[in-house]
Write a protein that holds these residues in place. Structure first.
Motif, PDB file in Angstrom:
ATOM      1  N   UNK A 115      40.330  18.485  56.350  1.00 30.07           N
ATOM      2  CA  UNK A 115      41.256  19.363  57.022  1.00 30.07           C
ATOM      3  C   UNK A 115      42.648  19.331  56.115  1.00 30.07           C
ATOM      4  N   UNK A 116      43.140  20.484  56.155  1.00 36.89           N
ATOM      5  CA  UNK A 116      44.317  20.892  55.216  1.00 36.89           C
ATOM      6  C   UNK A 116      44.516  22.425  54.939  1.00 36.89           C
ATOM      7  N   UNK A 117      45.324  22.737  54.193  1.00 37.10           N
ATOM      8  CA  UNK A 117      46.024  24.067  53.835  1.00 37.10           C
ATOM      9  C   UNK A 117      45.160  24.444  52.327  1.00 37.10           C
ATOM     10  N   UNK A 118      44.666  25.658  52.288  1.00 35.44           N
ATOM     11  CA  UNK A 118      44.189  26.086  51.132  1.00 35.44           C
ATOM     12  C   UNK A 118      44.190  27.497  50.853  1.00 35.44           C
ATOM     13  N   UNK A 119      43.946  27.930  49.647  1.00 38.15           N
ATOM     14  CA  UNK A 119      43.770  29.188  49.109  1.00 38.15           C
ATOM     15  C   UNK A 119      42.486  29.527  48.629  1.00 38.15           C
ATOM     16  N   UNK A 120      41.958  30.578  48.937  1.00 35.16           N
ATOM     17  CA  UNK A 120      40.184  30.940  48.500  1.00 35.16           C
ATOM     18  C   UNK A 120      40.570  31.983  47.516  1.00 35.16           C
ATOM     19  N   UNK A 121      40.038  31.989  46.337  1.00 28.89           N
ATOM     20  CA  UNK A 121      39.790  33.139  45.262  1.00 28.89           C
ATOM     21  C   UNK A 121      38.473  33.458  45.242  1.00 28.89           C
ATOM     22  N   UNK A 122      38.282  34.790  45.276  1.00 32.41           N
ATOM     23  CA  UNK A 122      36.789  35.181  45.430  1.00 32.41           C
ATOM     24  C   UNK A 122      36.704  36.267  44.025  1.00 32.41           C
ATOM     25  N   UNK A 123      36.121  35.978  42.908  1.00 32.79           N
ATOM     26  CA  UNK A 123      36.020  36.715  41.701  1.00 32.79           C
ATOM     27  C   UNK A 123      34.360  37.069  41.543  1.00 32.79           C
ATOM     28  N   UNK A 170      28.635  49.427  49.420  1.00 34.98           N
ATOM     29  CA  UNK A 170      28.612  48.913  50.390  1.00 34.98           C
ATOM     30  C   UNK A 170      27.223  47.776  50.076  1.00 34.98           C
ATOM     31  N   UNK A 171      27.254  47.316  49.203  1.00 33.53           N
ATOM     32  CA  UNK A 171      26.267  46.295  48.930  1.00 33.53           C
ATOM     33  C   UNK A 171      26.346  44.922  48.530  1.00 33.53           C
ATOM     34  N   UNK A 172      25.743  43.972  48.963  1.00 37.43           N
ATOM     35  CA  UNK A 172      26.270  42.359  48.610  1.00 37.43           C
ATOM     36  C   UNK A 172      26.240  42.326  47.246  1.00 37.43           C
ATOM     37  N   UNK A 173      27.164  41.380  46.756  1.00 36.60           N
ATOM     38  CA  UNK A 173      27.359  40.830  45.341  1.00 36.60           C
ATOM     39  C   UNK A 173      26.712  39.434  45.252  1.00 36.60           C
ATOM     40  N   UNK A 174      25.728  39.367  44.564  1.00 31.54           N
ATOM     41  CA  UNK A 174      25.079  38.056  44.252  1.00 31.54           C
ATOM     42  C   UNK A 174      25.826  37.573  43.198  1.00 31.54           C
ATOM     43  N   UNK A 175      26.057  36.079  43.137  1.00 31.11           N
ATOM     44  CA  UNK A 175      26.563  35.432  42.143  1.00 31.11           C
ATOM     45  C   UNK A 175      28.294  35.603  41.940  1.00 31.11           C
ATOM     46  N   UNK A 176      28.772  36.152  42.848  1.00 31.20           N
ATOM     47  CA  UNK A 176      30.254  36.009  43.085  1.00 31.20           C
ATOM     48  C   UNK A 176      30.810  34.637  43.166  1.00 31.20           C
ATOM     49  N   UNK A 177      31.735  34.279  42.559  1.00 27.78           N
ATOM     50  CA  UNK A 177      32.417  32.922  42.565  1.00 27.78           C
ATOM     51  C   UNK A 177      33.435  32.862  43.536  1.00 27.78           C
ATOM     52  N   UNK A 178      33.363  31.674  44.488  1.00 32.10           N
ATOM     53  CA  UNK A 178      34.104  31.537  45.413  1.00 32.10           C
ATOM     54  C   UNK A 178      34.885  29.990  45.166  1.00 32.10           C
ATOM     55  N   UNK A 228      35.463  43.223  38.704  1.00 23.69           N
ATOM     56  CA  UNK A 228      36.024  43.478  40.122  1.00 23.69           C
ATOM     57  C   UNK A 228      37.269  42.799  39.947  1.00 23.69           C
ATOM     58  N   UNK A 229      38.402  43.421  40.913  1.00 22.55           N
ATOM     59  CA  UNK A 229      39.406  42.835  40.948  1.00 22.55           C
ATOM     60  C   UNK A 229      39.437  41.571  41.993  1.00 22.55           C
ATOM     61  N   UNK A 230      40.092  40.620  41.594  1.00 24.67           N
ATOM     62  CA  UNK A 230      40.300  39.194  42.359  1.00 24.67           C
ATOM     63  C   UNK A 230      40.665  39.417  43.975  1.00 24.67           C
ATOM     64  N   UNK A 231      39.766  38.811  44.927  1.00 27.09           N
ATOM     65  CA  UNK A 231      40.302  39.012  46.292  1.00 27.09           C
ATOM     66  C   UNK A 231      40.830  37.466  46.451  1.00 27.09           C
ATOM     67  N   UNK A 232      42.056  37.462  47.114  1.00 25.91           N
ATOM     68  CA  UNK A 232      42.699  35.924  47.363  1.00 25.91           C
ATOM     69  C   UNK A 232      43.060  35.762  48.927  1.00 25.91           C
ATOM     70  N   UNK A 233      42.697  34.914  49.537  1.00 26.03           N
ATOM     71  CA  UNK A 233      43.170  34.526  50.866  1.00 26.03           C
ATOM     72  C   UNK A 233      44.337  33.302  50.810  1.00 26.03           C
ATOM     73  N   UNK A 234      45.511  33.516  50.907  1.00 25.41           N
ATOM     74  CA  UNK A 234      46.631  32.537  50.821  1.00 25.41           C
ATOM     75  C   UNK A 234      46.757  31.443  51.779  1.00 25.41           C
ATOM     76  N   UNK A 235      46.487  31.860  53.098  1.00 23.12           N
ATOM     77  CA  UNK A 235      46.972  30.855  54.008  1.00 23.12           C
ATOM     78  C   UNK A 235      45.580  30.385  54.936  1.00 23.12           C
ATOM     79  N   UNK A 236      44.716  29.597  54.286  1.00 22.27           N
ATOM     80  CA  UNK A 236      43.695  29.160  54.968  1.00 22.27           C
ATOM     81  C   UNK A 236      43.747  27.854  55.526  1.00 22.27           C
ATOM     82  N   UNK A 281      35.535  42.550  50.949  1.00 19.38           N
ATOM     83  CA  UNK A 281      34.871  43.671  49.878  1.00 19.38           C
ATOM     84  C   UNK A 281      35.821  43.501  48.705  1.00 19.38           C
ATOM     85  N   UNK A 282      35.096  43.655  47.601  1.00 16.12           N
ATOM     86  CA  UNK A 282      35.741  43.626  46.217  1.00 16.12           C
ATOM     87  C   UNK A 282      35.824  45.092  45.673  1.00 16.12           C
TER      88      UNK A 282
END
Length: 821
Positions: free
Chosen positions: A80-88, A43-51, A92-100, A115-116
């Protein structure tokens, strides 16, 4: 002054540029994406994670950013538009948000805390209850985990240091690092305005996370101090929202203390405020015997009585950390406080001579206080370049303190009539300025180049005065001959560079530091002046080798300097009390120290065994010289001389053993041989004489720490320590032994903890010393009232969790990390 103004302007300009970039308004027709990235387990912040911002339609990456040290990220001016967010993040396993969807009615999207999960194979659930390791090694330091020192919970940093390797503490609270009281104290990698003893005795144990012992510092650190650096790492918090911690303690003999730290973090802004109060008293009895010889007559002064020694302090600290974008952050801290140390003695004296004369009996009442207000301001700016680890760190530090000392010694006859007395005063505000710029450049995979510039300015005024009691007029009269007003000014300019890296299992670090010193000490009454205009070079080197089984071998060398304290150089008489005076020596040269170390750390299962061999040579050794004061009978004179060289050759051993799942034992020992070779001149009976100063001694000390886990939330700790007898050039100190015990119980999921501790369980913590030379002999013995029982209570607010990720980073970059204290 112009130089400091230019550097301050540069820092302010860089800060404003970063702020201006961050505060650009969001354009019309565009939106914002923001959030935090945390590690699931810690439960600590991750510095330099890529968005990464990915187009939902084309699958192309349109924009991106990285998280800052709080785990925060923000993407501005998103169409304005529809996007997908990938956090790596690596490992760590990649976290994806499909419907932004960013649109007019949904312009600002907050993903909250993301949380990763570590990329590891899943196994069945297990619950592990364990303590952090007592000590870990880095290439240039030992890092001691303070959370395991329960027997020191109600004390200060001094009590903690009693239980860690390389450090010894005598009965009077004087701290030595590998046999030397000359070392530097840092707090979160930053210098403190207080003397080492004052700084360590003021910091509550409950406010400390780790302690770094750096016996061979790299060229990045100031080279001051014979034996190295003790860096106090205070507790911090990087969690969002409001949280805090409160500690209360109370014990016997009017010992009490309290401290708290409150934290509020919102996205990239963190505010903190804390305060502490401490009162530490030691009561007991004392005996002394002093002899002086003049011709065929020996004068005796025998005494016994009671003493009270105490330290009272309180302080406030606060500030903020603002990471206004992933690559720029500032930190401002202020600490203000008051400290006061006191000594009170009530003693029965008997004075006589052989051949016999009339014997005098009288009572001495002696009291002294020393302290005053202090203030410490730190403003730092960190700019991180695109490559991880590539950064520029700048620090502005201003410190000021009052150092007022007043002592009074009055002698009464058996009819309680005041027969003689004196009052001495020393006062003087001190001001210290520090400007520091550190540049770090990563090279290849594991190599790093560092360089920096440091400006240190010390400016102080000291006034010493004396009043003596006139039994005829029955008033205290001002003694003009003992008034001295002294101005101290010094300026040090330093540049350094280091290069470190790894080749396979080998690690290395080489450094070079150059310092130019200008110092001017002038005495108003006499017009005397003492000038220094000198340039010094300080090389350092560290190498290490790691075996496949995680064993480590290290070797290092550093050159250091110990500059004489200001009052060591003042060439006039200052009265300490009715029986002691001191006089400085303006011709003193600084000590230059060559320090060598060879270390190995062997791991076998959960157990660790370490061996540190060290050899230290001190050139121009400065020693306190005691002799008879020629102007008055039964008075001792202390002065300071460069007597020659000293040599310390020793071995430190530490064994950490998990005897059982519920029992951990740490056994530490330090064995060293000390030798000093030289001579000095002194005056006796009106003649200048030369004395041989050569002495040697074999010394050792040991620590035994037992931690027993009596369940998930209960700890029992038993500590024992022994310091062997040791000699100095003119005396000997007897050995002493002490045993401590503590019981710690946690409640309500660790939100509340209670620690009951007993110090010096068997009352063995006495202290006896002897000094003798040509025409004098002095012996004294202190017996404090023990055992000491105390209780400490700790309360966590909103599940306060100190930062455990990369503990001790503040020391790595001299304050480049945020600190809550």
């Amino acid at each position: 002054m112009l130089k400091r103004l230019i550097l301050f302007t540069l820092l302010l300009t860089l800060t404003l540029v970063g702020i201006a970039d961050e505060t650009k308004p969001v354009e019309a027709g565009k939106g914002i994406l923001k959030g935090f990235v945390f590690d699931e387990n810690a439960t600590q912040p991750l510095e330099y994670a890529t968005i990464s911002l990915v187009s939902k339609e084309s699958g192309q990456v349109l924009d991106g950013t990285i998280t800052d040290k709080t785990g925060f990220f923000k993407l501005k001016n998103v169409d304005f538009g529809q996007y997908k967010i990938e956090i790596t993040f690596i490992g760590y396993n990649t976290q994806t948000f499909d419907n932004i969807v960013v649109e007019r009615t949904n312009r600002e999207i907050d993903l909250g805390q993301v949380v990763l999960q570590p990329a590891v194979e899943e196994i069945s659930e297990a619950v592990v209850v364990a303590d952090r390791p007592t000590m870990t090694y880095k290439i240039d330091k030992k890092v001691i985990n303070v959370s395991q020192q329960h027997t020191s919970a109600s004390g200060t940093a001094v009590e903690i240091l009693e239980n860690i390797p390389s450090v010894t503490v005598d009965i009077e609270g004087n701290v030595s690092l590998r046999g030397s009281e000359s070392f530097t104290v840092l707090i979160d990698g930053k210098p403190t305005v207080l003397d080492p003893s004052d700084a360590l005795s003021q910091i509550p144990a409950s406010a400390i996370d780790n302690i770094e012992v750096i016996t061979n510092p790299s060229a990045k650190y100031d080279p001051d101090g014979t034996s190295g650096i003790i860096n106090i790492i205070t507790k911090k918090n990087k969690l969002q929202g409001f949280n805090g911690i409160v500690n209360l303690n109370a014990g016997m003999y009017d010992r009490y203390g309290a401290d708290f730290l409150l934290n509020w973090r919102k996205e990239r802004l963190n505010l903190f405020f804390g305060a502490d109060i401490n009162n530490r008293n030691m009561e007991g009895t004392m005996e002394t015997e002093n002899r002086t010889i003049a011709g065929d007559t020996t004068s005796y002064i025998i005494s016994d009585g009671d003493f009270l020694r105490g330290r009272e302090s309180y302080s406030f600290r606060g500030g903020f950390d603002w990471t206004f974008n992933p690559r720029n952050s500032i930190n401002f801290e202020v600490r203000a406080g008051y400290r006061d140390s006191k000594r009170d003695y009530t003693t029965d004296y008997q004075e006589y001579t052989i051949p016999a004369t009339v014997s005098y009996n009288y009572i001495s009442e002696e009291s002294s206080t020393r302290g005053g207000w202090f203030y410490n301001y730190n403003l730092s700016y960190t700019h991180k370049f695109m490559k991880k680890g590539h950064q520029l760190y700048t620090l502005l530090n201003y410190r000021t303190s009052d150092s007022d000392e007043e002592s009074m010694n009055e002698l009464f006859d058996l009819s309680d009539i005041l027969t003689s007395g004196q009052k001495s005063y020393e006062s003087g505000p001190g001001r210290d300025y520090r400007v520091q710029m550190d540049y770090t450049l990563p090279l290849r995979v594991n190599d790093k180049f560092e360089a920096g510039y440091i400006l240190r300015i010390d400016d102080s005024d000291e006034l010493s005065e004396l009043e003596e009691y006139n039994p005829v007029t029955q008033i205290y009269e001002y003694m003009d001959d003992y008034r001295n007003d002294v101005d101290h000014y010094s300026e040090i300019h330093a540049v350094y560079s280091t290069y470190s890296g790894e080749i396979g299992s080998f690690g290395y670090q080489g450094g070079l530091r150059g310092e130019y010193t200008y110092r001017d000490i002038s005495i108003e009454e006499t017009g005397q002046a003492s000038l220094i205009d000198r340039f010094d070079i300080f090389p350092t080197i560290h190498v290490s080798y790691n075996t496949p089984k995680e064993n480590q071998f290290m070797a290092s060398y550093s050159r250091r300097i110990q500059r004489p304290r200001g009052w060591y150089l003042e060439p006039f008489i200052t009265w300490s009390d009715a029986y002691n005076v001191r006089r400085g020596n303006p011709d003193l040269l600084p000590e230059y120290i060559d320090s060598y170390e060879l270390s190995s750390i062997l791991k076998f299962g959960q157990n660790t065994f370490s061996v540190d061999a060290y050899y230290r040579i001190t050139n121009n050794k400065i020693e306190r010289i005691r002799s008879k004061y020629e102007e008055r009978d039964n008075v001792f004179l202390s002065t300071y001389e460069n007597v020659g060289k000293d040599y310390s050759l020793g071995v430190e051993l530490m064994l950490g053993v998990e005897i059982a799942k519920w029992w951990h034992l740490d056994l530490m020992g330090n064995i060293y041989d000390y030798k000093v070779e030289g001579e000095y001149e002194y005056v006796s009976d009106g003649e200048t004489r030369v004395a041989d100063f050569s002495e040697s001694s074999f010394n050792w000390n040991s620590r035994l720490n037992n931690t027993i886990r009596l369940g998930k939330s209960t700890r029992l700790q038993l500590n024992g320590m022994y310091n062997s007898p040791t000699v100095s050039a003119q005396g000997e100190r007897e050995g002493f032994f002490m045993t401590n015990i503590a019981l710690r119980q946690s409640f309500l999921k660790n939100k509340i903890a209670a620690t009951l501790q007993v110090r010096d369980v068997f009352g063995t913590m006495s202290h006896s010393s002897t000094y003798e030379g040509d025409g004098f002999y002095s012996w004294y013995d202190f017996q404090p009232n023990t055992p000491l029982v105390s209780l400490t209570l700790s309360f966590k607010i909103n599940n306060y969790k100190p930062d455990r990720r990369g503990g001790g980073q503040a020391g790595d970059d001299l304050g480049g990390e945020e600190s809550g204290f």
